[in-house]
Enzyme design. Structure first.
Site: not given
Ligand code: GLN
Length: 432
Positions: A56, A131, A155
């Site tokens: 990532k 994400s 994410s």
């Molecule tokens: N969807 C969550 C957020 O927007 C989790 C994001 C993540 O785990 N990086 O914060």
């Protein structure tokens, strides 16, 4: 052998470019590294020898652009390897490229990247989740052997569920965050996204461990696969209730599989599902605001507020507001109190079971391009954020599909009982 396998992946990545799983692949560099690896006698017996791994774009890999899929960092080249990357390389792995993601890991759909959205390889008109959208898509489309993602509020697990692959978020402190660009540092963990649960166990064992440069890390014994037939498996009524009927049906069938494996199924109740999203987002905004202060245009790239997307800006502005003294008591401190209450309740229900199983996301992924309000987007996270709020561990394994759209089963356990989650994932995957 390694060179050929890399070549095959590179060709496939080129062919499936429209999925937009990767934002940086340097063919010459990877091929050269593959050649070197083939000649390296010292690494031949290592557990990850020749494994081709996607990373990532918020984890530092020396010489790659660690943009966090934001214009802010589009020219930031990592000067060093994150601890997890050092461990991968020392164990014979090869990094094939950097994967797409929601900008600064803020999102649940993979649509907020400066480099454009990622497609879901299993359902191409749908979002892949986020994400860690690119890592999950790269694994699902067979564009690497395995991948790393990061999970602040789901994410890793959310895109694993939507893309029909395996994902694991270790307990907070199991894996070093050194070299990971923070979203919310009291929640963030790096973890594996893989084609099967055995690989998730393998990768977790490599990347975990105490790191002197991350004081929140602890040493844990090697996670071993164990027999789960005597496990008590908890099912939380409220987690099941928030999921769509079609998802719930699949998960109920999944729970029967644990029964067939000999596990005792126990019904549980968790009182504070309603607190999950407000608690998570308040803390996330404040920690993210603080983490972004270094992107003021002097050391790294551009001033973030001038170039970032809407969701990142929303978090910075609200984060700033609720960090201010006159509001912090009203919002941030209350969120910290709510976090404590949620944790205690989670430990209470986990006391009598080995693992909790249930849905990962409350609804199926929406169509790419469909416009969601921030609240609708946040609603995807209701079942994944409690894990991070409570510092526990959780993994996701495929559990069938609804009209071709994958559904993932989530398994959670007490802090540092990662071995139980991983063992349950392996057993479930075999039995399904
Ligand atoms: N969807 C969550 C957020 O927007 C989790 C994001 C993540 O785990 N990086 O914060």
């Amino acid at each position: 052998m390694i060179v050929e396998r890399v070549q095959e992946y590179l060709e496939k990545i080129e062919k499936m470019k429209d999925i937009n799983a990767y934002i940086e692949v340097n063919k010459e560099r990877v091929l050269k590294e593959a050649e070197e690896l083939e000649k390296n006698e010292k690494l031949k017996d290592k557990p990850l020898y020749g494994k081709i791994i996607a990373v990532k774009a918020n984890i530092n890999v020396k010489g790659y652009t660690i943009s966090c899929a934001s214009k802010t960092l589009e020219n930031y080249i990592a000067p060093y390897d994150a601890t997890v990357i050092k461990k991968l390389k020392a164990n014979g792995a090869l990094i094939i490229g950097m994967t797409n993601m929601d900008e600064f890991a803020c999102g649940s759909s993979g649509e907020t990247s400066y480099y454009g959205p990622t497609k879901n390889p299993k359902a191409e008109d749908r979002i892949p989740g986020g994400s860690s959208s690119g890592s999950a898509a790269a694994v699902a489309a067979d564009l690497c052997d395995m991948a790393l993602g990061s999970d602040t509020g789901g994410s890793i697990r959310n895109p694993a569920s939507h893309c029909g692959v395996v994902g694991f978020k270790p307990s907070y402190g199991v894996v070093s965050r050194q070299g990971l660009c923070d979203l919310a540092m009291s929640f963030d963990q790096i973890g594996p996204i893989t084609k099967n649960a055995e690989d998730a166990l393998l990768l977790t064992n490599i990347i975990k461990g105490k790191d002197p440069s991350d004081s929140t890390t602890v040493e844990t014994p090697k996670f071993e696969k164990e027999d789960i037939s005597n496990y008590k498996v908890g099912v939380v009524k409220e987690f099941m209730e928030v999921a769509d009927d079609k998802i719930r049906d699949k998960i109920e069938k999944g729970i029967e599989v644990f029964g067939d494996l000999g596990c005792e199924i126990v019904e549980l109740s968790y009182k504070y599902v309603d607190l999950a999203l407000p608690t998570y987002y308040l803390i996330n905004y404040v920690e993210f605001f603080s983490a972004t202060r270094k992107y003021d245009g002097r050391r790294y790239g551009y001033r973030i507020e001038e170039v970032c997307g809407e969701e990142v800006l929303r978090r910075i502005l609200i984060g700033k507001h609720i960090s201010e003294k006159e509001y912090s008591g009203k919002y941030y401190k209350r969120a910290l109190q709510a976090r404590n209450v949620m944790r205690k309740e989670m430990m209470r229900i986990l006391k009598d079971v080995d693992v909790i199983v249930g849905p990962t996301v409350p609804k199926l992924p929406h169509k790419l391009g469909e416009k969601l309000s921030p609240m609708e987007m946040y609603a995807y996270d209701v079942l994944t954020v409690p894990t991070n709020i409570c510092g526990i561990c959780a993994g996701v394994v495929p559990c069938g599909d609804v009209n071709g759209i994958p559904v993932g089963l989530q398994i959670q356990a007490k802090p540092f009982e990662d071995q139980k989650v991983l063992s349950a994932m392996i057993a479930f995957e075999k039995a399904l």
